[in-house]
Design a protein around this motif. Structure first.
Motif, PDB file in Angstrom:
ATOM      1  N   GLN A 322       0.819  -1.217   0.000  1.00 58.01           N
ATOM      2  CA  GLN A 322       0.000   0.000   0.000  1.00 58.01           C
ATOM      3  C   GLN A 322       0.852   1.267   0.000  1.00 58.01           C
ATOM      4  O   GLN A 322       0.444   2.299   0.543  1.00 58.01           O
ATOM      5  N   CYS A 323       2.026   1.160  -0.592  1.00 55.64           N
ATOM      6  CA  CYS A 323       2.927   2.312  -0.615  1.00 55.64           C
ATOM      7  C   CYS A 323       2.247   3.572  -1.164  1.00 55.64           C
ATOM      8  O   CYS A 323       2.442   4.660  -0.635  1.00 55.64           O
ATOM      9  N   CYS A 336      -0.757  -0.230   6.821  1.00 53.31           N
ATOM     10  CA  CYS A 336      -0.566  -1.161   5.699  1.00 53.31           C
ATOM     11  C   CYS A 336      -0.546  -2.574   6.267  1.00 53.31           C
ATOM     12  O   CYS A 336       0.104  -2.838   7.273  1.00 53.31           O
ATOM     13  N   CYS A 343       6.668  -7.190   5.481  1.00 52.53           N
ATOM     14  CA  CYS A 343       7.512  -6.090   4.999  1.00 52.53           C
ATOM     15  C   CYS A 343       8.296  -5.449   6.147  1.00 52.53           C
ATOM     16  O   CYS A 343       7.715  -4.830   7.042  1.00 52.53           O
ATOM     17  N   CYS A 360       7.965   4.246   5.808  1.00 57.84           N
ATOM     18  CA  CYS A 360       7.713   2.997   6.539  1.00 57.84           C
ATOM     19  C   CYS A 360       8.931   2.578   7.343  1.00 57.84           C
ATOM     20  O   CYS A 360       8.814   2.165   8.500  1.00 57.84           O
TER      21      CYS A 360
HETATM   22  S1  SF4 Z   1       4.669  -1.543   4.846  1.00 60.99           S
HETATM   23 FE1  SF4 Z   1       5.846  -2.090   3.033  1.00 60.99          FE
HETATM   24  S2  SF4 Z   1       4.324  -2.539   1.469  1.00 60.99           S
HETATM   25 FE2  SF4 Z   1       3.255  -1.472   3.124  1.00 60.99          FE
HETATM   26  S3  SF4 Z   1       3.285   0.669   2.498  1.00 60.99           S
HETATM   27 FE3  SF4 Z   1       5.094   0.346   3.766  1.00 60.99          FE
HETATM   28  S4  SF4 Z   1       6.742  -0.178   2.338  1.00 60.99           S
HETATM   29 FE4  SF4 Z   1       4.794  -0.368   1.233  1.00 60.99          FE
END
Ligand code: SF4
Lengths: 386, 92
Positions: A322-323, A336, A343, A360
């Motif tokens: 969900q970047c 996310c 992740c 993130c």
């Molecule tokens: S947790 Fe990972 S997949 Fe989710 S928005 Fe952040 S970088 Fe992107």
């Protein structure tokens, strides 16, 4: 106050926080909805998390972490193209450390290197140029990326390659430009940003003028900002002051580094070597008109994309990632579904986990412990459901 | 990559190519100084000046005090070490 002791001048920090608190009192709409301010640059995001700046601010101010980490917004297809260049036997592929870890659809450059591709980390494009001089029988490609901060360095390197008469040096050019992405964020429907913390080092190159449209056309305040925690706090104060006084102007908090007309020599080099691409894909954000940079025809012989065929396949981001929503400020990183699960900075799924400047990764590294624990609990409860 | 690091110009290496040596926290590294040179600031006048270095290019002059403050901040952020490491360990 929680973190303020870490600031170089705790008293100044305290009085800024006090004034911000007083100012938001007179901003009527903040009683209905939060005042949303976006810091565009990944460097700012990093400082904000490192110093817990959000926790110092009144609850009604929400910081939205923008897409200004060039490594984070690089689409998978471009990484794949770069891997395919690196896998050619005649090629030495050079790039910055951060770029080596960005996941492509099959692998990152680091994995390609482990599989035998000649990928080398460099500190500067000039190092790549030196390699080209030392390895005349190989093609040295520099994987160029970044906003206007790094663009002058690659432009000047190409000009130097020309002056040196090199024919075994080229760029895989993935530079992106700041203004179109800010404009596209401002045009996103449902987006309610009230002000911008503008990137300090991009402004050092381009100056103040390119940001005028934010104030003039969109009537939003924007403040060019340095990287000290106090710089950021001061800019937030300037933004809130503008909002309280119903002004929308470009202000320069970072005048000690940013000249209002930018850097003439840097701009001239960029102008000579680069031109806009009609569109360029951003990870999580889709295609944005005139946001990419390519090499002009005059310098085509230094363009890896024209020298070699790159597959140029568009790869869509994985569904669970969900970047895009995080970049647009629609959700917070921890919302996310794969955050901190599938992740993590060790095994990034999305680009925002790759570099310490990604929202993130910043949240993962510096987010408050109670938040992360609450997240873990919520996840466990969810998983316990049938 | 985007924060840059402050250093002091300690030697002009090649005035034709605008190359100079910069000292950063005890490390010396060749940088390109095209972006801070013009007819009011010829190459040789840069000696001893403090500059902000981005990926091997001096991008702007800064005050010495500002340079020291920035370096201290980068150290705190853990960015200075990263930057210096990549400066010295390159090209691997
Ligand atoms: S947790 Fe990972 S997949 Fe989710 S928005 Fe952040 S970088 Fe992107």
């Amino acid at each position: 106050m929680k973190y303020v002791d870490e600031f170089r001048d705790p008293n100044l920090a305290k009085s800024l926080v006090r004034e911000i608190n007083e100012l938001v009192e007179v901003i009527e709409f903040s009683k209905q909805r939060p005042i949303q301010l976006m810091e565009f640059c990944g460097g700012h995001t990093h400082t904000i998390f490192r110093y817990g700046i959000e926790q110092l601010l009144p609850k009604c101010i929400e910081l939205v972490h923008g897409p200004g980490c060039p490594v984070c917004v690089l689409p998978m297809g471009r990484v794949d193209d770069c891997v395919s260049l690196a896998q050619r036997s005649e090629v030495i592929l050079t790039t910055f450390g951060d770029a080596m870890r960005v996941p492509g659809s099959k692998m990152s450059l680091l994995q390609a290197k482990a599989d035998g591709a000649d990928v080398r980390m460099v500190y500067s494009p000039l190092d790549a140029l030196r390699l080209a001089h030392e390895n005349k029988n190989r093609e040295v490609i520099f994987f160029a990326l970044g906003f206007e901060t790094t663009m002058p360095s690659t432009a000047l390197t190409v000009l130097q390659a020309e002056a040196d008469g090199l024919d075994n040096f080229s760029l895989f050019c993935n530079h992106i430009t700041t203004v179109p992405i800010i404009e596209s964020i401002l045009n996103t429907s449902g987006m309610q940003l009230d002000g911008f913390v503008a990137p300090g080092h991009v402004s050092m190159v381009v100056g103040e003028k390119p940001f005028n449209f934010v104030a003039e056309k969109y009537k939003k305040p924007i403040v060019i900002t340095g990287f000290e925690p106090l710089d950021i706090l001061q800019s937030i104060w300037l933004l809130v002051k503008q909002i309280a006084e119903q002004r929308a102007e470009v202000e320069n908090q970072y005048a000690r580094v940013v000249a209002s007309r930018g850097n003439r020599q840097a701009l001239a080099a960029m102008e000579r070597v680069f031109e806009l691409r009609e569109f360029f894909e951003w990870r999580g954000l889709g295609s944005i008109d005139n946001s990419g940079i390519r090499i002009k025809d005059d310098y085509a012989r230094f363009d890896a994309e024209r020298k070699f065929a790159v597959p140029n396949i568009k790869i869509t981001d994985p569904k669970s990632c969900q970047c895009g929503d995080v970049l647009r400020g629609a959700i917070k990183p921890w919302q996310c579904k794969v955050f901190a699960g599938a992740c993590t900075p060790e095994t990034p799924m999305g680009a925002l986990m790759v570099s310490s400047e990604g929202a993130c990764a910043a949240y993962y590294n510096f987010g408050s412990l109670p938040d992360l624990l609450a997240l873990k609990l919520a996840r466990e409860n969810q998983e316990a459901l049938p | 990559m985007c924060l840059g690091i402050p250093g002091q110009i300690v030697e002009i290496v090649d005035p034709e190519k605008n190359l100079a040596k910069v000292a950063i926290s005890g490390i010396r590294r060749e940088v390109n100084i095209t972006c801070i040179v013009d007819k009011d600031h010829p190459v040789n006048s840069c000696l001893g000046e403090w500059v902000l270095v981005h990926v091997g290019f001096a991008m702007t002059r800064i005050e010495e005090e500002e340079a020291k403050k920035t370096l201290a901040l980068l150290q705190e952020l853990g960015e200075a070490q990263k930057e210096l490491e990549s400066m010295t360990s390159t090209i691997k």
